[in-house]
Structure formats: C-alpha cells, structure tokens
Design an enzyme around this catalytic site. Structure first.
Site, PDB file in Angstrom:
ATOM      1  N   GLU A   1      31.297  -7.179 -10.130  1.00  0.00           N
ATOM      2  CA  GLU A   1      30.397  -8.274 -10.518  1.00  0.00           C
ATOM      3  C   GLU A   1      29.475  -7.779 -11.628  1.00  0.00           C
ATOM      4  O   GLU A   1      28.898  -6.697 -11.515  1.00  0.00           O
ATOM      5  CB  GLU A   1      29.551  -8.739  -9.328  1.00  0.00           C
ATOM      6  CG  GLU A   1      28.727  -9.964  -9.665  1.00  0.00           C
ATOM      7  CD  GLU A   1      27.930 -10.491  -8.463  1.00  0.00           C
ATOM      8  OE1 GLU A   1      27.134 -11.411  -8.679  1.00  0.00           O
ATOM      9  OE2 GLU A   1      28.093  -9.988  -7.351  1.00  0.00           O
TER      10      GLU A   1
ATOM     11  N   ALA B   1      23.486  -3.174  -3.755  1.00  0.00           N
ATOM     12  CA  ALA B   1      24.704  -3.257  -2.947  1.00  0.00           C
ATOM     13  C   ALA B   1      25.559  -4.380  -3.504  1.00  0.00           C
ATOM     14  O   ALA B   1      25.122  -5.161  -4.355  1.00  0.00           O
ATOM     15  CB  ALA B   1      24.374  -3.498  -1.476  1.00  0.00           C
TER      16      ALA B   1
ATOM     17  N   GLU C   1      28.591  -7.422  -2.231  1.00  0.00           N
ATOM     18  CA  GLU C   1      29.118  -8.128  -1.072  1.00  0.00           C
ATOM     19  C   GLU C   1      30.625  -8.303  -1.060  1.00  0.00           C
ATOM     20  O   GLU C   1      31.140  -9.243  -0.445  1.00  0.00           O
ATOM     21  CB  GLU C   1      28.465  -9.513  -0.972  1.00  0.00           C
ATOM     22  CG  GLU C   1      28.884 -10.528  -2.036  1.00  0.00           C
ATOM     23  CD  GLU C   1      28.047 -10.538  -3.296  1.00  0.00           C
ATOM     24  OE1 GLU C   1      28.105 -11.518  -4.042  1.00  0.00           O
ATOM     25  OE2 GLU C   1      27.313  -9.548  -3.516  1.00  0.00           O
ATOM     26  N   ASN C   2      31.383  -7.426  -1.709  1.00  0.00           N
ATOM     27  CA  ASN C   2      32.845  -7.558  -1.732  1.00  0.00           C
ATOM     28  C   ASN C   2      33.374  -7.940  -0.348  1.00  0.00           C
ATOM     29  O   ASN C   2      32.970  -7.372   0.654  1.00  0.00           O
ATOM     30  CB  ASN C   2      33.494  -6.234  -2.151  1.00  0.00           C
ATOM     31  CG  ASN C   2      32.751  -5.557  -3.272  1.00  0.00           C
ATOM     32  OD1 ASN C   2      32.669  -6.068  -4.369  1.00  0.00           O
ATOM     33  ND2 ASN C   2      32.188  -4.401  -2.970  1.00  0.00           N
TER      34      ASN C   2
ATOM     35  N   HIS D   1      21.318  -9.126   3.632  1.00  0.00           N
ATOM     36  CA  HIS D   1      21.619  -9.902   2.420  1.00  0.00           C
ATOM     37  C   HIS D   1      23.110  -9.883   2.109  1.00  0.00           C
ATOM     38  O   HIS D   1      23.720 -10.941   1.890  1.00  0.00           O
ATOM     39  CB  HIS D   1      20.829  -9.331   1.239  1.00  0.00           C
ATOM     40  CG  HIS D   1      21.070 -10.039  -0.050  1.00  0.00           C
ATOM     41  ND1 HIS D   1      20.262 -11.056  -0.513  1.00  0.00           N
ATOM     42  CD2 HIS D   1      22.042  -9.892  -0.998  1.00  0.00           C
ATOM     43  CE1 HIS D   1      20.726 -11.493  -1.671  1.00  0.00           C
ATOM     44  NE2 HIS D   1      21.810 -10.800  -1.989  1.00  0.00           N
ATOM     45  N   GLU D   2      23.702  -8.708   2.099  1.00  0.00           N
ATOM     46  CA  GLU D   2      25.121  -8.619   1.745  1.00  0.00           C
ATOM     47  C   GLU D   2      26.001  -9.254   2.816  1.00  0.00           C
ATOM     48  O   GLU D   2      27.024  -9.875   2.499  1.00  0.00           O
ATOM     49  CB  GLU D   2      25.523  -7.162   1.500  1.00  0.00           C
ATOM     50  CG  GLU D   2      24.687  -6.432   0.454  1.00  0.00           C
ATOM     51  CD  GLU D   2      24.581  -7.161  -0.875  1.00  0.00           C
ATOM     52  OE1 GLU D   2      25.512  -7.903  -1.246  1.00  0.00           O
ATOM     53  OE2 GLU D   2      23.545  -6.995  -1.545  1.00  0.00           O
TER      54      GLU D   2
ATOM     55  N   HIS E   1      26.030 -13.004   2.454  1.00  0.00           N
ATOM     56  CA  HIS E   1      26.873 -13.440   1.335  1.00  0.00           C
ATOM     57  C   HIS E   1      28.287 -13.813   1.791  1.00  0.00           C
ATOM     58  O   HIS E   1      28.997 -14.519   1.059  1.00  0.00           O
ATOM     59  CB  HIS E   1      26.987 -12.322   0.289  1.00  0.00           C
ATOM     60  CG  HIS E   1      26.028 -12.446  -0.849  1.00  0.00           C
ATOM     61  ND1 HIS E   1      25.819 -13.625  -1.534  1.00  0.00           N
ATOM     62  CD2 HIS E   1      25.240 -11.515  -1.461  1.00  0.00           C
ATOM     63  CE1 HIS E   1      24.937 -13.421  -2.496  1.00  0.00           C
ATOM     64  NE2 HIS E   1      24.573 -12.161  -2.477  1.00  0.00           N
TER      65      HIS E   1
END
Length: 874
Positions: A122, A263, A265-266, A298-299, A302
């Site tokens: 990203e 970080a 979020e894959n 947070h991740e 996502h």
C-alpha cells in the site's frame, strides 16, 4: 521562487479499469538479489472497447510475457508500464519478472532487510513486484507459492490459508497459500524468514476456532504476549460492538524492524513495525503498551473496514482509514480511560491537523488531486476523517450508526466503493438527511465557531448565538456552511446544569449548526449562565467565546463533561502563556491568580479521577499554542510557556511533592489504575525538578535506580532533561550502556538527545547520526532523531540563523535517495513556514528551494516542496 509540479492525478478523472482480473497465481523463487516472480492472471475485458492492456510496473526486470500459452514479443515496456495489444475479451497472461530485494531501500514492494524478506504494497508497491493492474478497484483471488532455502527461511508466509507444502532435494522447501476472498493488490503480503513463533487461538461467536500466530525476531518471544492478548480483545470487541466475526482459519502477525508505517492490514497476514508489537515492563512504557493495543486493534478492524469492503480509488482513502481510526479510538476508550483517550485524539487534531489546514498542504479528507499516492497518508485523511465519522455517530446515535454499518456491509461486502457509498448507507439505514453533512468530505480547512451571548435581567431571557465560518485554504478559497453537531450545556451560578425541556437544544445538550448563524434562547433565568462549549470535542472546529477567568474556573470545577473541564484548564494556561509572551513586563496578575487557584483545586481529583487530574495538570504543548496565534514568535512563546510551568511548579511545590509521594504502586502491571498513578507520579517529578534542585536530584536518582519498568525509567530521564540537570547526561550514559542492544529502547535514547534544549544541539546531532546503531535505512531510527528534532526541538530547529532548517534539509536530500516516503513525512515542519515571523519564513523557504533544486528529487518530495513554495496566503 516557484517550482513546477509533475502532473497531478485528479479524483474527477477516475475511470473504471479497462480489464478485470478474477484469479492470480504467483510463484516466488526467493533470492536476495535475483528473486524470480512468475505471475499468471485470468483477465477479462471490462466493457466494449479496443484499448490495449496496460499494466503498472516499476524497478523490475521483465523476462518474458506469455499470452494464452504463447510466448509473445508484441508489447511495449518503459520505466512505469507494460502495454500489450490484444483483442481478446478473456485471456490468460503469464508475466515473469526479476527483482532485487536487497537493493530495495524504499521498503515498498518486496524487500530484504535484517535477514528476512518482507512486502509493503500500500499504496502502489505491488507494481515493484510484477506488472499488474495495481489499483484498489481490481479485486481477485490469489494463490501464492513460495520457494526458498529452508535453513535460512523456515517460515514462508502469505495471505489466506496454507493449503500445501513440500521439500526439495536441494535444501529448498515450498509453501502454497490460498486466499479465498477477493482482494486488491495492495493487500498482498509475503514474509520469509527465521522467527520465533508465539501461538494462541480465538473462538468466534459462531464457534469457529481461529489459530493466532505471532512471528517475532529470535529471542523476543516473551515480548509478544501483550500483542496476542490485545488481538484477542480486539476480536471479541468487534463481535460485541459491531457483530463482525473473523473469516479465515488463521490470523498471522509478523513484527519487523524495517517498516515505513506502523503496520499493514494485509488480509490474514498483518505486517507490523516491531515497535507496535514487542513489549515487556523493562523495555516498554505504558504508552508503548497502549499503542500496541490500539494499533493491533486498528489493523484487525481493517479486516472488515478496508479489506472486506475496500476503497474504489486512493482518493477514497478516508473511507477505510478514517472509519477504522474511529473504531480503534472507540476500542481504546473501552479498554482504558475514555477521557484520556479523547484528549489524546484531540491533541493530534489541534497540534497537527489544524497546522496542516493552515499550510500549503491543506486538503479535504477526500482529496481532489495528488502527485504521489503515499502523500495521502495524512492527519487530515486519518484523524480528521475519524472526527467526521464520530460526528456521524453523534448525529445518528449509537443504534442508528450500527444500523448504517450493518447496511454498509450487507450492500458492499466484497466490493471497492466510495465515501459517498458509505454516507448513503448511513442515510438509508436511518432516514436522516446527510446531504449537507457530505461537505465535510469535500471541503478543507478548520471551521471557526464564534459564540456570543446576551442576557436581559429584566426578563430573565438568555440568548446564545453561534456563527460558523471556514477561512480560505491553500486549495480552496470559497467555503460553505457545514453541518456541525455542537454539544454544550449552561451552568448556573452554583455550577449546576440548567435544564429546560421546552428548548430542544438544551434538552439534547446539542445544537446542529447548518447555517452561518444560529441562536438558541432560554427564559426564566435569575442570572447570566456560563456556557460550557464543544463537549467531548463534538466537531473538529475552533471555538471563539470571550470567557472570563471566573467562567473558565466554573467549568473546570463543575462542568458535567470531563473533556470540557480539561479544555477550560488548557484555556486558562494558554491565556497566561500568551499574556506573558506578549506583555512580559506587565502580566495580568488576576489571570495568574485565577489560574493557580483553579488548578490548585484539581489536585483533589487525583484520588477519584487520576486520569483527568493528570491531563488537567499538564500545560499545552508548544504546537497547540502555535495554532492559537496568527504569527508565531518562537522565543517569546517558548520562554513564556516555560515560565508559566515554572510558576506552577514553585507556587504549588508542596502539592507536587505530596502528589508524587502518594502515587505508590506495586510490581509493574499494565492496568488502568497503575497507569494513571505512574502518569501522575512522573508529571509531579517533572514539576519538582524546577523547584528544590537538591531534593529533585535525590528523587530522580532514586526513581531511576529503583525503577522496575521503562515508564518510570524514562520518566526520570525526561524530568532530568526538562530540568536541564547535570544528572541527565550521567543517566543517559547508564541508559545507553544497558539498552544499546535493544533497538526499540535505543530509539527512546536517540529521541531524548534530539529533543534536548542546549546551545550545542546542532553539534551533537551529527554524533547521534554517526552512532553505530543509527542507519538512514531504518525508518524508526530516522524518526527518532530527525523527526524528533524537527517536530519537537523548538529552539534548536527554529534557530534564528536558520541552522536547524539547513541541518534538516541536508539530511532530507540524503534520505531522498534512500527512502523518499519517510523523507516526505519528516519534511512536514519545514513546509509549515506560513505562520512564522518573516525572517524564519525566508530561511525555511530557502531550504525548501535547495531541496527543490535536487535533480533526482522523488515525487514524494516534489509534491510537498512545490506546493509549499508555490503557496501564497491571501
């Protein structure tokens, strides 16, 4: 001087992709310098047209192209694209490329660092791996097979579920991963290395058992337990609050030292900067523990707000980031102190986002144009974006917001959509008209709400009038009235909230501002009330109301809103600081007496509400104070801030000592009560160093030598730093000797040195940068020294001879060729020259012009430098 910018990409130019991809099969043969990537995709033409297939690709070597099993040479390739003419409506394309992970210092795409392979795709990093339709609105299912030496890289990871693996005769092994969910290329991930593995599991609300795996550097396993516990909390919270359940059989987190962001979020394989994973009492502070929990949350959040539903194009970035920041803020508030969390959120807005709005970099949360996509990752898109979501939550109510979220997922699961799609789902679910509210997505700037009032004693009628106005910004000159939810209450002479059910706004304790001017009146009062305004910071606006000192004191003591009490304390501090900065020889003694009386009463909160007490006893930062003036007079404002702090320290010295001694905790635990006590204890120590130097020196030494946790160790160092005690250098030597082999702790040591107020700071910084543990290749090291200096060393960075600006510019030019993405973030203080005195403006612009003259300047820096140099204030 003005600079020409490269051609900008515009939101209005969006076109659907000419082709779509249904399935991607990737094979990686990992090699440090020559990794071979074979990518086979199933393409289909999107609509009726005869345009060729155009694929994105950068910094990769093309080996061959195979169309429908036929090797072809009829294509064009340049430094950014591969163009293949074809008349097929459906076809299979296989592209083989070679990349050099070791030489990839940008940390985008596939790179090799610290003995491991890692990816960051990203926003547009996937094109550095293979030629592809590298845009978020092209979603496909992925199969990924990874080949590598088993001894060196026993762990081969990618998105989804592991479906096969094997061993080869030459010492290599392979693993195949399959992601059953459609995803855009920016969510692709690959990690290969030799890690320690921490495992756990989570049982979802529907009874599915999810394997949790945390991969960390060898020897760091004991520092991963908090991250795993945080992940399980986040998974449970998302089920309880939003009804969202995890959807794969496994959830993996990998911690790496070299990472541009916090970080990523894959899908199913989150890659983290190790600073947001690794923690134990000795090496991590309370803030570190908090941040790990927040970023892990947070991740994970996502997975639905960003992965299952993603953004159509990068102009819609706030669709996933603003929404997910709001979600992680709500999570953090539920896990710890709501008021302290809210204050931290607001400080980011006031210190950094308001500054962005006032600079050449001003933009809406959904920008209209950009040169480099990486420059979208701003406090406006993320944090103001979260405030816009919070306002929606306020307007719709918790139940209405949940209905809107449910409809959003039901309507758009598995799709790439827009901010308008999200708002429309909220409106359709509740029937509440959000048409004017949508302006928050397209209009930049910080609205100013001016509040005035009138009281007629003869009739007992009180009228409160609100006026809203958004000043012109660099990108927009004309502004419209916004839909602003503005929370407030009225306090009587005894500090009791006035109620009147016949006045809807007073009953709701909120007024919805939709026009330039709006008034609300209350009758039957015996005296003029005190308005307590913008409760819980219900909108990202500035408020202008002519409070008396007594009114602010009343709010501090009696307001029913904890945020408003803190805000009133900050207003009193700010008034004293600005008064001293502008009239140092004739201070307003009544103002200072009112301030000391008010905060003297705050100490009583320490037992019942320590989180609020700690916040209210802390004075505003220089960054916050800077946003309160039209022109920043650096020395005057800085020294006034220190003088007021000194006054508070000495006038209330007995209270500080008592408060310090009362904050006793046992062996370290990361729990709310202990965190609050440590925060108050270290705040007290920082004030005490400005009083009795001998006593403070003894307290510092005792705390530093006896501390069983990093919070108290660092608290002692920061107090010594602030007090400019000789002890500081001695303690820092001890600190480095103990922690020189722990890079995350050493970052704290670097940052403390870079922040130090001293006349020889620019002579000391090169010594830091030549330290054996410092590297320009590592974003954490860069941020700890260059970032800390530029953002927070006020007198050093803003030295009147311009030496601080030159120092930063020199290193930005070096960093430009190493990691332009990090350089573009660190340059921010230099681009915010507009509010400084004319001499500093000239010096800052000169250094920006120096950077602009670099022949190989990256797009990341070109955009920021050109916008800043071309900026003219009206």
């Amino acid at each position: 001087m003005s600079v020409s910018s490269p051609i900008a990409k515009k939101r209005s130019d969006y076109q659907q992709p000419d082709f779509l991809i249904s399935h991607v099969d990737m094979v990686f043969h990992l090699d440090i310098q020559k990794t071979r990537v074979i990518t086979t995709c199933q393409f289909s033409r999107n609509g009726e047209h005869n345009r060729p297939l155009v694929l994105d690709g950068e910094s990769i070597t093309l080996i061959k192209v195979v169309l429908n099993d036929n090797l072809i040479s009829d294509y064009d390739v340049n430094s950014e694209q591969l163009t293949i003419p074809t008349t097929e409506d459906e076809f299979t394309l296989c592209v083989e490329t070679v990349i050099n992970p070791e030489a990839n210092k940008t940390l985008e795409g596939l790179y090799f660092s610290a003995g491991a392979y890692c990816t960051q795709c990203e926003a547009e990093g996937f094109r550095k791996i293979t030629y592809f339709l590298d845009r978020p609105d092209v979603l496909a299912k992925y199969d990924v097979t990874i080949y590598a030496d088993k001894a060196r890289y026993p762990h081969l990871l990618s998105n989804g579920n592991q479906i096969d693996k094997g061993q080869l005769d030459d010492g290599r092994h392979w693993v195949k991963w399959q992601d059953p969910f459609n995803k855009p290329s920016y969510l692709f991930a690959l990690v290969a290395g030799d890690f320690d593995l921490l495992t756990d599991n989570f049982m979802t609300q529907s009874g599915r058992n999810v394997a949790l795996e945390l991969y960390v550097d060898k020897g760091a396993l004991d520092k991963g337990h908090h991250a795993i516990a945080s992940l399980k909390k986040a998974m449970a919270w998302d089920e309880q609050v939003f009804g969202l359940e995890y959807d794969l059989d496994i959830y993996m987190v990998v911690a790496v030292d070299f990472f541009n962001m916090g970080a990523m979020e894959n899908k199913g394989l989150n890659v983290f900067n190790s600073k947001f994973v690794l923690a134990d009492a000795e090496s991590a502070t309370d803030d570190d523990f908090f941040n790990i929990e927040a970023v892990i949350g947070h991740e994970y959040f996502h997975n639905w707000t960003g992965n299952r539903v993603t953004c159509r194009d990068w102009f819609q970035l706030s669709l996933k980031e603003g929404l997910t920041v709001f979600r992680d803020q709500q999570f953090s508030a539920d896990m710890s102190s709501p008021v302290f969390n809210r204050i931290k959120n607001v400080q980011i807005i006031r210190e950094h986002q308001f500054a962005e709005d006032a600079s050449a970099m001003a933009h809406p949360i959904r920008p209209e144009e950009v040169i480099e996509m990486n420059n979208f990752y701003t406090v406006t898109v993320y944090d103001k974006g979260a405030e816009v979501i919070r306002m929606m939550h306020t307007l719709l109510g918790a139940d209405g917001f949940r209905k809107g979220m449910d409809l959003y997922f039901a309507r758009f699961d598995g799709q790439a959509v827009t901010c308008d799609d999200f708002v429309q789902a909220m409106q359709d679910a509740t029937g509440i008209d959000l048409s004017q509210f949508r302006l928050w997505y397209s209009q930049s700037g910080t609205p100013k709400v001016t509040v005035s009032d009138e009281f007629d004693l003869s009739t007992g009628r009180y009228t409160l009038t609100f006026g809203q106005m958004t000043p012109p910004t660099a990108d927009q000159k004309t502004k419209q009235a916004l839909h602003i939810p503005f929370r407030f209450e009225l306090l009587d002479e005894q500090g009791v909230a006035i109620s009147d059910d016949s006045v809807p706004e007073l009953k709701a304790k909120m007024i919805e501002l939709t026009q330039d001017v709006h008034s609300v009146s209350v009758s039957g009062l015996n005296a003029k009330p005190t308005p307590s305004l913008l409760h819980n910071f219900s909108a990202p606006v500035k408020v202008d109301y002519a409070y008396t000192h007594q009114q602010l004191s009343s709010i501090i003591l009696y307001s029913g809103d904890e945020f408003a009490r803190w805000d009133a304390s900050q207003s009193l501090y700010s008034r004293c600081i600005h008064n001293l900065a502008t009239a140092p020889d004739s201070p307003d003694n009544a103002l200072f007496d009112s301030m000391l009386d008010s905060i003297g009463g705050v100490f009583a909160l320490a037992d019942t509400n320590p989180a609020l007490a700690a916040a209210m006893l802390s004075i505003p930062s220089f960054e916050t104070l800077s946003q309160q003036v039209d022109e920043i007079q650096v020395e005057a404002l800085y020294h006034a801030q220190r003088s007021v702090r000194h006054l508070i320290a000495t006038a209330l010295s007995d209270k500080w000592l008592t408060l310090y001694n009362n904050q006793v905790v046992g062996a370290y635990q990361y729990k709310a009560d202990d965190v609050d006590k440590r925060r108050l204890r270290n705040l007290s120590l920082s004030y005490l160093v400005q009083g009795d130097a001998t006593q403070a020196s003894e307290l510092l030494h005792a705390q530093f030598s006896q501390a069983d946790n990093m919070t108290d160790s660092l608290g002692a160092l920061k107090a010594a730093q602030y007090g400019k005690l000789e002890q500081f250098d001695q303690l820092m030597v001890q600190f480095e000797e103990r922690w020189r082999h722990d890079p995350l702790v050493l970052d704290k040591w670097f940052a403390l040195h870079a922040n130090m107020e001293r006349s020889d700071i620019l002579a000391r910084l090169p010594l830091l940068l030549s330290h054996e543990k410092f590297s320009l290749d590592n974003p954490n090291r860069v941020r700890s020294v260059l970032g800390s200096f530029a953002f927070y060393n006020v007198l050093g960075f803003h030295a009147i001879d311009g030496s601080g600006y030159k120092f930063l510019a020199d290193y930005l030019l070096k960093l430009n060729s190493v990691n332009p993405q990090v350089a573009a973030r660190v340059i921010t203080p230099l681009t915010q020259w507009q509010k400084f005195d004319p001499k500093r403006q000239e010096l800052m612009r000169y250094q920006l012009a120096r950077i602009a003259d670099c022949k190989e300047l990256s797009k990341d820096l070109i955009e920021k430098v050109s916008k800043s140099l071309n900026y003219t204030a009206d």
